[in-house]
Structure formats: structure tokens, C-alpha cells
Design a protein around this motif. Sequence first.
Motif, short mmCIF file in Angstrom:
data_model
loop_
_atom_site.label_atom_id
_atom_site.label_comp_id
_atom_site.label_asym_id
_atom_site.label_seq_id
_atom_site.Cartn_x
_atom_site.Cartn_y
_atom_site.Cartn_z
N HIS A 1 -3.58 -0.79 -0.41
CA HIS A 1 -4.38 -0.11 0.62
C HIS A 1 -3.83 1.25 1.07
O HIS A 1 -2.73 1.63 0.56
CB HIS A 1 -4.65 -0.97 2.08
N GLY B 1 -7.66 0.93 -3.98
CA GLY B 1 -8.31 -0.30 -3.76
C GLY B 1 -8.42 -1.36 -4.93
O GLY B 1 -8.30 -2.59 -5.14
N ASP C 1 -14.21 -0.10 -0.63
CA ASP C 1 -13.57 -1.30 -1.32
C ASP C 1 -12.19 -0.97 -1.16
O ASP C 1 -11.25 -1.95 -1.77
CB ASP C 1 -13.95 -1.18 -2.78
N THR C 2 -11.38 -0.05 -0.25
CA THR C 2 -10.11 -0.08 -0.23
C THR C 2 -9.91 -0.12 1.19
O THR C 2 -10.54 0.30 2.20
CB THR C 2 -9.73 1.55 -0.61
N LEU C 3 -9.00 -1.09 1.68
CA LEU C 3 -8.53 -0.99 3.06
C LEU C 3 -7.68 0.16 3.37
O LEU C 3 -7.02 0.52 2.77
CB LEU C 3 -7.60 -2.57 3.29
N ILE C 4 -8.05 0.50 4.90
CA ILE C 4 -7.49 1.70 5.45
C ILE C 4 -6.94 1.11 6.61
O ILE C 4 -7.60 0.54 7.58
CB ILE C 4 -8.36 2.69 5.59
N ASN D 1 -13.58 -2.08 6.61
CA ASN D 1 -12.41 -1.59 5.71
C ASN D 1 -11.52 -0.77 6.22
O ASN D 1 -10.53 -0.41 6.04
CB ASN D 1 -12.88 -0.98 4.43
N GLU E 1 -2.57 3.91 3.95
CA GLU E 1 -2.09 3.96 5.56
C GLU E 1 -2.30 5.40 6.10
O GLU E 1 -1.70 6.37 5.38
CB GLU E 1 -0.85 3.40 5.73
N CYS F 1 -15.02 5.04 0.67
CA CYS F 1 -14.23 4.03 -0.31
C CYS F 1 -14.01 2.90 0.37
O CYS F 1 -13.02 2.16 0.66
CB CYS F 1 -12.71 4.66 -0.03
N GLY G 1 0.88 -1.12 0.12
CA GLY G 1 0.07 0.00 0.04
C GLY G 1 0.91 1.27 -0.09
O GLY G 1 2.03 1.11 -0.22
N ILE H 1 -3.63 -9.18 6.63
CA ILE H 1 -3.49 -7.81 6.25
C ILE H 1 -2.80 -7.38 5.16
O ILE H 1 -2.79 -6.71 4.35
CB ILE H 1 -3.62 -6.76 7.66
N TYR H 2 -1.60 -7.92 5.48
CA TYR H 2 -0.43 -7.48 4.41
C TYR H 2 -0.18 -8.58 3.43
O TYR H 2 0.77 -8.43 2.76
CB TYR H 2 0.88 -7.26 5.22
#
Length: 291
Positions: free
Chosen positions: A144, A139, A166-169, A206, A146, A164, A111, A281-282
Amino acid sequence: MKQFIIDAHFHIFDSNQFTVEWVKEVEILNRPILLSEFEDLRQGEGYEVIGGVHIELDTIPQQKKAENDYFTQLLKDRKDFVKAAILYANLLDPNMKDFIKDYVGIAGAAGVRHILHVPDAPPKTCLEPVFINNVKALGKMGLHFEACMRSTELLDLYELAVQCKDTLIVLNHMGLPDVSAQQDKTRKAEVDMWKEGIQQLGTLGNVVCKISGLSSADVEEIAPLVEWCIEHFGENRVMFDSNFPVCNINISFPAWTEAMIKIFENKPYRDLFFYQNAIEIYKMERHELPS
């Protein structure tokens, strides 16, 4: 029993290659701090750091691409320890996708970070239309965002995350709450804004939270802040990180790690916090890590 750890947030400050302006003003950090120094801390009493996630450095503008190139190469050269990296991208740049496209698909490039707690990022920066569109684009690219931002502006991040989905935050450093504010009645509004921000962010699937960034390793002092994050994010959306070597401004890596082990020692999900959530997550390769 030894606690395995993946440190979800560390930095290498190689001052021989990169210029980070704010570090020049911090004597304890104003020197080359290389991966070998961090690796020297891997083994502690009761724990072992089995991998880490390198986070972008906030280098001067003309070095941004060189920084990204350096750390994506590090992913290849030291994949035994550096399991993921967060790169730099300017999310206020309409051409952000062109800047970051060469890194999409590189194993471990997970990300990007655009720092929001600095003077040139006023409140609501993350709600600028171009910023929102770029976070959505991340996303779609499999990356993602940070978020490192002031504790009083977490509801801005909530609004961004709602738009957002559909984007991991990944919220850095618990949203930077100030430990000293907790017992200061004159700063109650600041504390309440942080608590509300964490509460609201925790309702969104998310958004995940790194537990770090506090100026104390006193368990009694910091446990209520940590527990507030766990309560609202849940056991599957919190991660350990040290913020090495920035943590050295206030506390040492061993002191922080030992404090976290103490807080989590009786929790049945301690392995989720210390390394398993970071694997998910990563998107780390599992065959090299404990199950």
C-alpha cells in the motif's frame, strides 16, 4: 482495564547508521534514538503497547536501499514487537518496481512512503502520470501507499485514490492539520480545505487515516479534529499512532497516548482504533496478538 495498543507509526533515528538531514536542525531529535528507547515507553498507566509499525526515515538518497534492508531485517529480528514496516520508494521513478521488487513478499513489509509535504514536492506531485502508475503497481504487488502531505492538498490525494482503487492508501497524521489554525479566522480557508479533504477521502473505501501528528495533547483542543476524522472515515478506518520520536518536538508519547485514551474511553470501538484496525490494515499475524 489495561488498553492494548499497536502504534501504527514510529521511527528509529539511528544517527550512527543513517543521515536524516532535517533531524540535524531539531536538537531534541539529533542523537541516536533506538528501538530500546521506544520500548521503555511500552508500559504506561492503563495501557500497554503490544507492537508497532516502523515508518521509513527520509534518509539521504544514497542510503535509501540500506535503510530498506535494515528495517526489513528488523522485521525478522524483532518480530515480537516490530509487526510491520513501511519502506521507501520513489514513486516518481519509472523504474520504481525494480527498486522495490526484492522486498515484495517479506513478512511485515506492508507498503511504501513517498513524502509529499516537503519543498521539493510541489502541489499535484501525486497526480503526475508516473506517480499514479506506480501507486497502481503497488496494489498489484500487494503493497500500500502511505501518504504524508500538506493539509491544503488532500483533494490531490482524493484524485489519486479515485484512480487507484485497487491500492490501499494510508493517510499519515490526519493530513497534517495545524491545531493553531482552528481558532484563527484569518486561516479559515486553510481549515476548510483540510475539512473538505478529509470529508472527500472518507467517501473512498481504499483510504484509511492515522490519528496523530497534532502539536497538542489538550483533549478539548484536539478532540474536534479527531472527531471530524472519525465521522468521515468511520470506526473501521482510523488507527492510533504516536509518531515517536517526532512527537517529542511538541508533546510526549505518554501525553499523546493518554489524550487518545481519554477521547476514546467511552467509544464502543476503542479496541478497533487502538489495535484491531492496525492488525487488519497491516496484515499482522493474529496468533501473537490479542483478539
